[in-house]
Every structure is written in C-alpha cells, then in structure tokens.
Design an enzyme around this catalytic site. Structure first.
Site, PDB file in Angstrom:
ATOM      1  N   CYS A 179       1.577   9.125   5.494  1.00 26.98           N
ATOM      2  CA  CYS A 179       0.208   9.355   5.925  1.00 26.98           C
ATOM      3  C   CYS A 179       0.102   9.131   7.421  1.00 26.98           C
ATOM      4  CB  CYS A 179      -0.754   8.411   5.212  1.00 26.98           C
ATOM      5  SG  CYS A 179      -0.746   8.571   3.412  1.00 26.98           S
ATOM      6  N   GLY A 218       0.477  14.537   6.752  1.00 20.39           N
ATOM      7  CA  GLY A 218      -0.154  14.662   5.447  1.00 20.39           C
ATOM      8  C   GLY A 218      -1.145  15.793   5.430  1.00 20.39           C
ATOM      9  N   ASN A 223      -0.968   3.443   5.616  1.00 19.93           N
ATOM     10  CA  ASN A 223       0.217   4.294   5.545  1.00 19.93           C
ATOM     11  C   ASN A 223       1.365   3.449   5.019  1.00 19.93           C
ATOM     12  OD1 ASN A 223       2.267   6.203   5.942  1.00 19.93           O
ATOM     13  ND2 ASN A 223       2.537   5.632   8.086  1.00 19.93           N
ATOM     14  N   GLY A 224       1.970   3.875   3.920  1.00 15.87           N
ATOM     15  CA  GLY A 224       3.086   3.127   3.357  1.00 15.87           C
ATOM     16  C   GLY A 224       3.034   3.105   1.849  1.00 15.87           C
ATOM     17  N   TYR A 283      12.735  13.348  10.725  1.00 14.06           N
ATOM     18  CA  TYR A 283      11.886  14.421  10.212  1.00 14.06           C
ATOM     19  C   TYR A 283      10.399  14.263  10.500  1.00 14.06           C
ATOM     20  CZ  TYR A 283       9.524  17.521   6.878  1.00 14.06           C
ATOM     21  OH  TYR A 283       8.695  18.456   6.315  1.00 14.06           O
TER      22      TYR A 283
END
Length: 563
Positions: free
Chosen positions: A2, A31, A105-106, A261
């Site tokens: 995210c 996202g 985020n995670g 990435y």
C-alpha cells in the site's frame, strides 16, 4: 502493498485534500484496488472520501471540495489479507478515544492472538478482515487506558511503544487525532518504508508531510526528506515536532523487494536511491549473464527490457556487455500493473493487453529479455510466447532478482508457495515451465550488494521471499498454511458465512458473500453496512457496482460521488 500519506498545513484554513490527492496519484503504483482520504476540519470534525478504484476515478473536484481541513491522511491499497470489499478501503476510523484516523502499509503475523485480545480483554469490535483495522484498535485501546480528558505527546509515545510490543510483523503507519495532529511510526525492523519532509509555509512556520516514498515530497515542493527510523514514532502538531524511539532495539531489515520492483525509480528509501540500486543490479546481472552464456556456449543479439521497472537495469546490463539495447515491447499505459492485480485470471488476461511485441526487434534474433523478477511466471510465460510469435530465434530471460520460492508475510501479495513458479523447481525446470530457452537469475549476494552499497549502515535486508528466513520470527509451517488459505486467489474478496478466516466468531460485521450473492452481515444495523447512517439513506454510485451510503463503513460522511 500500500501507499500511505499524511499532510499537515501550518495554516489550518488551507484545505489539504487536493494536495493529498496529488500525492496519492504519485503512489498509485503501490496499490490500485482502492483509495481514500480523510481530513480534519474545524472543531476536529473528520471528512472522508474512499472507495474501490483508482485515484483518478474516486476523486474529482466535487468530492475534494467536500474534504475540509488543514490536515489529512490518504491511502492507496491492494489487498493482501482479507477481501477486496470497499469496506476495507482505508483510512480507517474509530471515534473512541479522541477520534482517530489510521492508514497502514504492511501485514501483521499475529492477528489471531490480537483478535482474541480485542474480543476477550479490550472488548472492541473489528468490523472487517483487515489487519489495519485491528492495528488501529490496538492503538486506540492503548490510548484509552490513559483515562484522560485530553492526552499529550507522552501519552501517545507510550501507546505506540506498547503497540510495538503487541503487534508482530511489518507496519508503517500514519494516524491523525481529531484537532491534535499527525502521527507516524514504523515497526521495529523497519520492513516497510516511511519518511517525512517539510515545506516553508507562506504564513510562517512549516507544512509537514509523511509518505511511503520520497517522490511525493519532491513533486510537492517539500525538502529535508528523512526516513522515520525503525521503531520510531513522530508526532507533529502546528506548534511542535516530537520524535522518539519507542520500540525495543531490533535489527533494521528493510524489504529488498521495494528496490527490485515496488518503489518508483525516482524515490529514495532509507537513504538508498532506487534508481541507482537498479543500475547496480544491472551491472551485477551482466556479470552473471556473461558467465552463464559462456558456460552454455550461447550468444545474444539484443537486450530487451520488460517495461517499466526493469528498464534501468537492462540498459546498464546492455552497456556492460556491449550489446544493443532495444525497446521491443510497447506498453499500453492504461492497463494496471499485472503483478498487483487481485486475481490470477485477471493478471493473465491483462498481460497481452498491457504489452505488444514489435516483430522487427525480435525476428531471427537471440533475445535476452530482462525482467525485475519472476514471481508467478504468468507475465513471463506470456511475454516469452509473444516474442516467439513474432519470430524470436531464442529467448533467454534474465531476472534482476533471485528465484522467489517462499511466501511473503509482510504485505506483498505472493503468499501461496504453489503459485510461485520457482517453488520446488530448479532453473532448468523454471525455464521449461515459462517456455524460455534459458533463465538466468541474479545471485542473492549480488542483489544485496547492489542495494546495500548505497547505505552500508543498513545491517541486513528482509530477503524472506528468497531465503524463507523471516526477520520478525513467529512464522512457522502452520502459519504459512493458514495464510495461503486466507489469501488464495479463489477465496480472495469473499468472506464466506461461517468461515470468516481470522474473524470467525467476531460477529460477521462485514458483508458476507456466498456464490456471488451479497448479504448483510449479522452486525448490520437496519441493513446498513458498518453502522447506522447519520444523515439518512442518501446513496451514491461507487466503482464495481457497489453503492455507498452516507456514513458508510466507518461512521463518517463519505463524499464519494455525492452531488
């Protein structure tokens, strides 16, 4: 994976929603499933707009005009745990204590333990399958224990410190307390990225920004970018900035896949330029390609990248091997990133919509295709076939990352080992599976060296997808099997009645979906998902055919597409 963002304007009369929206568009690569913004206006009132869909689809001039306030939090998401239902769009909100908005985020690895604590001890209801909502309620419960009419920075630091002892896994978080300020913190290992910057305000003082990536600060005119340290909490109000190390010491281990990435090349994460690290990956991969080609007695006529992430590495590789670099694949920029699409069939279907191979760069040639990584093999297999369809003589694939053979438990959607093309396969078997004549992988030491050379103070990286070694501990075979079941493509997006995964027995407050039929959960109030509407039954259209009511999902007025 995210993207999170928090913004505080020194001048409370300046609405920040439009700028948060711009920032979220710069984090869209992190996202594409859902997005949301919550702002805090006069008298501490929150205003929200969130829904499934891309930033450009969810927000328009009308919806942004309804997001009043000089501070706010934004989020873009794609689902790794739980479902794709719009109720799980972030930021999340709880009204008690003090009014908290939260973006995360995670991924947590001890959700069952925490859910039991929420139920048996804290007596807090978790309405979705999202571990982000769970993390928010852990934070809220810790603040509740102060019992104070008004809290201060010391109370917040104490609450976050306690949270770091309770929550295990990866989390970079931005929170907002009604009428108080913006808060950010990071897990003790610093697995997920988070940084902050400031900008001189025309009225004096500074505006402050938190973001997953530095590119947002660059584009918005913020300077003095610095990372939130692992285990650190930062509290920003209009009168002060407070920072404190609140977690017990742990080994700093940022996720190396961010550099391979996920992150934009123009971002700097934990003091490392993503662009420079990818250049170094290309240089190191060139040496491995040269060695393997000599061993196999093969030659290459041209180097072609898979756009966009691998371009930087492919160019450096071609230069080092003195080979022509060509853009053989033309990308349709209006199709999302296939890796982060929520279903395997959708990923496969979209590869050929996304890329087109130009015959004049492939016909009759031995082609070296450079990709950032090979995960499921879906994209690679289609790309290789496309190259052969337009006349490539031999197709050799070089990956900037080592073989991915293990589940990621820290927020990247590659959970099922059976889905990974490298799982229980060697390089020859991988090449056969994806239809390549040869596959060459970067070695793990070379990958780590390519990134770490730009910040030697980082002791190690999370490389669990390559090694199966999880820096937080607490990940065993039983946990991995449960995670694979929860996140499997054939159940993602469906919370089945009587089988709510980690929320079994929690009341089923979300929308239950059985055989495609949506039904109100047991905790729906008067048919309203997530609570009683504050302003009647006003409805508005949302993406994916889902209808949004005022007050939908978190008890706030939702400005999405309201006239």
């Amino acid at each position: 994976m995210c993207g999170i963002l928090g913004l505080l304007s020194h001048d409370p009369s300046i609405d920040v929603a439009a700028e948060i929206c711009e920032g979220l568009s710069l984090l869209q690569h992190r996202g594409q499933d859902a997005c949301g913004i919550v702002t805090c206006g006069p008298k501490g009132r929150f205003y929200q707009c969130k829904a499934n869909g891309m930033v450009r689809d969810v927000f328009d001039t009308n919806s942004l005009s309804k997001l009043i306030g000089g501070m706010g939090v934004g989020h873009v998401r794609y689902p790794t745990a739980g479902s794709s239902h719009h109720a799980e769009a972030q930021p999340f909100y709880v009204n008690s204590p003090y009014g908290i908005v939260f973006a995360h985020n995670g991924n947590l690895i001890n959700t069952n333990e925490l859910l039991h604590f929420m139920d048996a001890t804290a007596h807090r209801h978790i309405n979705t399958n999202s571990d982000s909502e769970l993390l928010l309620n852990i934070f809220a419960d810790n603040l509740q224990k102060t019992g104070k009419f008004r809290i201060n920075e010391e109370d917040i630091f104490t609450a976050i410190g306690r949270l770091t002892e309770q929550a295990k896994g990866a989390y970079a978080c931005v929170a907002m307390l009604a009428g108080f300020g913006i808060i950010a913190f990071r897990d003790p290992n610093g697995i997920r990225p988070l940084g902050m910057a400031k900008r001189k305000s025309p009225t004096g003082g500074y505006d402050y920004l938190f973001s997953s990536e530095s590119v947002v600060a660059d584009a918005s005119g913020f300077t003095n970018w610095e990372d939130v340290n692992p285990g650190e909490a930062v509290i920003i109000t209009r009168s002060s900035v407070s920072r404190r190390q609140v977690a017990k010491p742990a080994t700093f281990s940022p996720d190396i896949f961010e550099y391979v990435y996920f992150a934009r090349p123009d971002s700097v994460l934990d003091g490392i330029s993503v662009y420079r690290s990818r250049m170094a990956m290309g240089d190191a991969l060139a040496d491995e390609v040269k060695r393997v080609l000599a061993e196999k007695n093969l030659s290459v006529d041209v180097v072609i990248p898979v756009p966009d992430t691998s371009r930087v590495a492919a160019l450096n590789l071609a230069q080092k091997l003195n080979l022509p670099y060509r853009e053989g694949f033309i990308k349709n920029r209006y199709v999302g990133r296939t890796f982060i699409m929520p279903g395997q069939q959708m990923r496969k279907k979209n590869v050929r919509r996304k890329l087109n191979a130009m015959a004049l760069e492939f016909a009759g040639k031995n082609v070296l295709i450079v990709d950032d990584s090979i995960v499921r093999g879906t994209t690679s297999k289609e790309i290789i076939q496309m190259a052969k369809d337009v006349g490539a003589k031999k197709v050799i694939v070089a990956s900037c990352a080592p073989p991915i053979r293990y589940s990621n438990v820290y927020g990247i959607d590659m959970p099922s080992r059976a889905e990974l093309v490298a799982y229980n396969r060697d390089e020859d078997q991988i090449a056969q599976t994806i239809g390549a004549d040869l596959v060459i992988f970067q070695t793990l030491p070379d990958l780590v060296s390519s990134v770490r050379q730009f910040n030697p103070s980082i002791p190690q990286f999370d490389c669990s997808v390559f090694t199966g070694e999880y820096v937080t501990g607490g990940v065993d075979e039983e946990y991995l099997r449960g995670l694979e079941q929860l996140r499997a493509d054939n159940v993602k997006g469906k919370m089945v009645v009587g089988g709510l995964g980690p929320l079994e027995g929690k009341g089923g407050g979300g929308i239950n979906e059985v055989d495609g039929e949506k039904r109100n959960g047991a905790n729906a109030v008067n048919g309203h998902e997530g609570g009683l509407p504050a302003n009647g039954d006003l409805e508005s259209p949302a993406s994916n055919g889902v209808s949004h009511r005022v007050d939908d999902t978190i008890g706030l007025h939702n400005g999405y597409n309201l006239s």
